[in-house]
Scaffold this motif. Structure first.
Motif, mmCIF file in Angstrom:
data_model
loop_
_atom_site.group_PDB
_atom_site.id
_atom_site.type_symbol
_atom_site.label_atom_id
_atom_site.label_comp_id
_atom_site.label_asym_id
_atom_site.label_seq_id
_atom_site.Cartn_x
_atom_site.Cartn_y
_atom_site.Cartn_z
ATOM 1 N N ILE A 116 16.302 -3.875 -8.106
ATOM 2 C CA ILE A 116 17.669 -4.061 -7.861
ATOM 3 C C ILE A 116 17.984 -5.435 -7.629
ATOM 4 O O ILE A 116 17.214 -6.117 -7.383
ATOM 5 C CB ILE A 116 18.151 -3.080 -6.486
ATOM 6 N N ALA A 117 19.464 -5.639 -7.516
ATOM 7 C CA ALA A 117 19.772 -7.047 -7.346
ATOM 8 C C ALA A 117 20.676 -7.059 -6.166
ATOM 9 O O ALA A 117 21.673 -6.278 -6.181
ATOM 10 C CB ALA A 117 20.513 -7.594 -8.528
ATOM 11 N N GLU A 118 20.591 -7.950 -5.263
ATOM 12 C CA GLU A 118 21.270 -8.017 -4.056
ATOM 13 C C GLU A 118 22.188 -9.616 -4.022
ATOM 14 O O GLU A 118 21.107 -10.421 -4.153
ATOM 15 C CB GLU A 118 20.622 -7.509 -2.770
ATOM 16 N N TYR A 119 23.083 -9.655 -3.575
ATOM 17 C CA TYR A 119 23.821 -11.169 -3.367
ATOM 18 C C TYR A 119 23.710 -11.176 -1.900
ATOM 19 O O TYR A 119 24.129 -10.262 -1.038
ATOM 20 C CB TYR A 119 25.279 -10.900 -3.906
ATOM 21 N N GLN A 169 29.003 -6.015 -1.266
ATOM 22 C CA GLN A 169 30.218 -5.977 -1.860
ATOM 23 C C GLN A 169 31.251 -7.210 -1.721
ATOM 24 O O GLN A 169 31.881 -7.601 -2.704
ATOM 25 C CB GLN A 169 31.062 -4.627 -1.719
ATOM 26 N N GLN A 170 31.220 -7.723 -0.385
ATOM 27 C CA GLN A 170 31.981 -8.955 -0.252
ATOM 28 C C GLN A 170 31.337 -10.288 -1.052
ATOM 29 O O GLN A 170 32.010 -10.713 -1.464
ATOM 30 C CB GLN A 170 31.859 -8.884 1.317
ATOM 31 N N TYR A 171 30.004 -10.413 -0.896
ATOM 32 C CA TYR A 171 29.438 -11.349 -1.546
ATOM 33 C C TYR A 171 29.738 -11.259 -2.974
ATOM 34 O O TYR A 171 29.858 -12.048 -3.788
ATOM 35 C CB TYR A 171 28.010 -11.469 -1.175
ATOM 36 N N ARG A 172 29.723 -10.077 -3.403
ATOM 37 C CA ARG A 172 29.633 -9.660 -5.217
ATOM 38 C C ARG A 172 30.854 -9.941 -5.646
ATOM 39 O O ARG A 172 31.311 -10.484 -6.473
ATOM 40 C CB ARG A 172 29.290 -8.057 -5.358
ATOM 41 N N LYS A 181 24.426 -13.230 -13.401
ATOM 42 C CA LYS A 181 23.224 -12.925 -12.571
ATOM 43 C C LYS A 181 23.496 -11.823 -11.647
ATOM 44 O O LYS A 181 24.558 -11.983 -10.938
ATOM 45 C CB LYS A 181 22.805 -14.202 -11.872
ATOM 46 N N GLY A 182 22.765 -10.944 -11.496
ATOM 47 C CA GLY A 182 22.929 -9.789 -10.705
ATOM 48 C C GLY A 182 24.152 -8.595 -10.969
ATOM 49 O O GLY A 182 24.165 -7.653 -10.279
ATOM 50 N N SER A 183 24.452 -8.795 -12.033
ATOM 51 C CA SER A 183 25.365 -7.992 -12.769
ATOM 52 C C SER A 183 24.658 -6.589 -12.966
ATOM 53 O O SER A 183 23.640 -6.750 -13.276
ATOM 54 C CB SER A 183 26.093 -8.540 -14.051
#
Length: 260
Positions: free
Chosen positions: A48-51, A94-97, A9-11
């Motif tokens: 777009i997907a955001e974490y 990026q940190q969450y990803r 998910k989110g990739s």
């Protein structure tokens, strides 16, 4: 309309697939496990997907209305929205990803290990059971067929698990370079010998190289340090050479096989 797909998910691969559905007029409305819900619309928006942390998402629900969301774990969510990169809710995820991809890599490796173990146990049980039966040509053929199928399943599982883990690991490496967060990264230990020093070398000026630890020293002024780092020997040598003469230090391979 529903479609079932297996994506992280989110990739990037998932977002690309969702946007291909949007070009055909199908807008994402919800995600439940492997099932994606769509509705036909005259003009579907690109996504777009955001974490972001689950607490942050819950606090913003009154002002932020995404098209869909998915909770990865108790503390992390993926939000799908039809906004431009300039309008993103999270300026930098990026940190969450990185956290998500590290977890995905661990899951892939765990599934790989579990699959190999289960198939191996099944093959072992087949051999043990067959040894208790009277040997016949038919039983021998069935045993060989079963072992062949088991070996094939094991190889397929290994290839699938390794590919998934490698893809996640490559993304983890990229995100580590972007964020600088290498806390959970494996770091080989290099051995650095400072020769004929009047006092303990001040390694604070080289903190960016990694984690230093004094291991040994003698009365001749030789100090033996262990350095945990993700850098190469060449990078370590070049950095130390900016402050010290090359005759005053030695960097040994983390394998301990040769001295540079």
């Amino acid at each position: 309309m529903q479609k079932r797909r297996f994506f992280l998910k989110g990739s990037a691969a998932e977002v690309a697939w969702l946007n291909r559905q949007a070009t055909h007029g199908y807008q994402l409305t919800a995600i439940h496990g492997l099932t994606y819900q769509f509705k036909a619309v005259p003009r579907a928006h690109q996504l777009i997907a955001e974490y972001l942390p689950q607490t942050t998402f819950q606090a913003m629900t009154t002002v932020f209305h995404p098209l869909a969301s998915y909770t990865l774990r108790d503390d992390m969510a993926v939000v799908y929205s039809a906004v431009t990169p300039e309008q993103r809710v999270v300026n930098n995820d990026q940190q969450y990803r990185l956290t998500v991809y590290r977890h995905a890599r661990d899951v892939a490796l765990n599934w790989l290990n579990g699959w190999v173990l289960v198939v191996w146990l099944a093959m072992s049980a087949t051999i043990v059971i067959s040894s208790q039966l009277q040997a016949t040509p038919l039983l021998t053929r069935l045993l060989l067929l079963g072992l062949t199928i088991g070996a094939a399943l094991m190889i397929i599982g290994i290839i699938t698990g390794c590919r998934a883990a490698i893809r996640c690991h490559r993304e983890v490496c990229r995100l580590i370079r972007v964020t600088g967060d290498d806390r959970e990264a494996w770091k080989p230990t290099f051995h650095v010998l400072f020769k004929h020093q009047p006092a303990v070398p001040d390694t604070d000026c080289w903190d960016d190289l990694g984690q230093w630890q004094l291991a040994l020293h003698n009365q001749r002024g030789d100090y033996y340090f262990e350095l945990k780092t993700t850098l190469s020997e060449l990078e370590i040598n070049n950095t130390l050479a900016q402050r010290l003469s090359k005759q005053d230090f030695t960097v040994m391979s983390w394998l301990g096989l040769y001295v540079v």
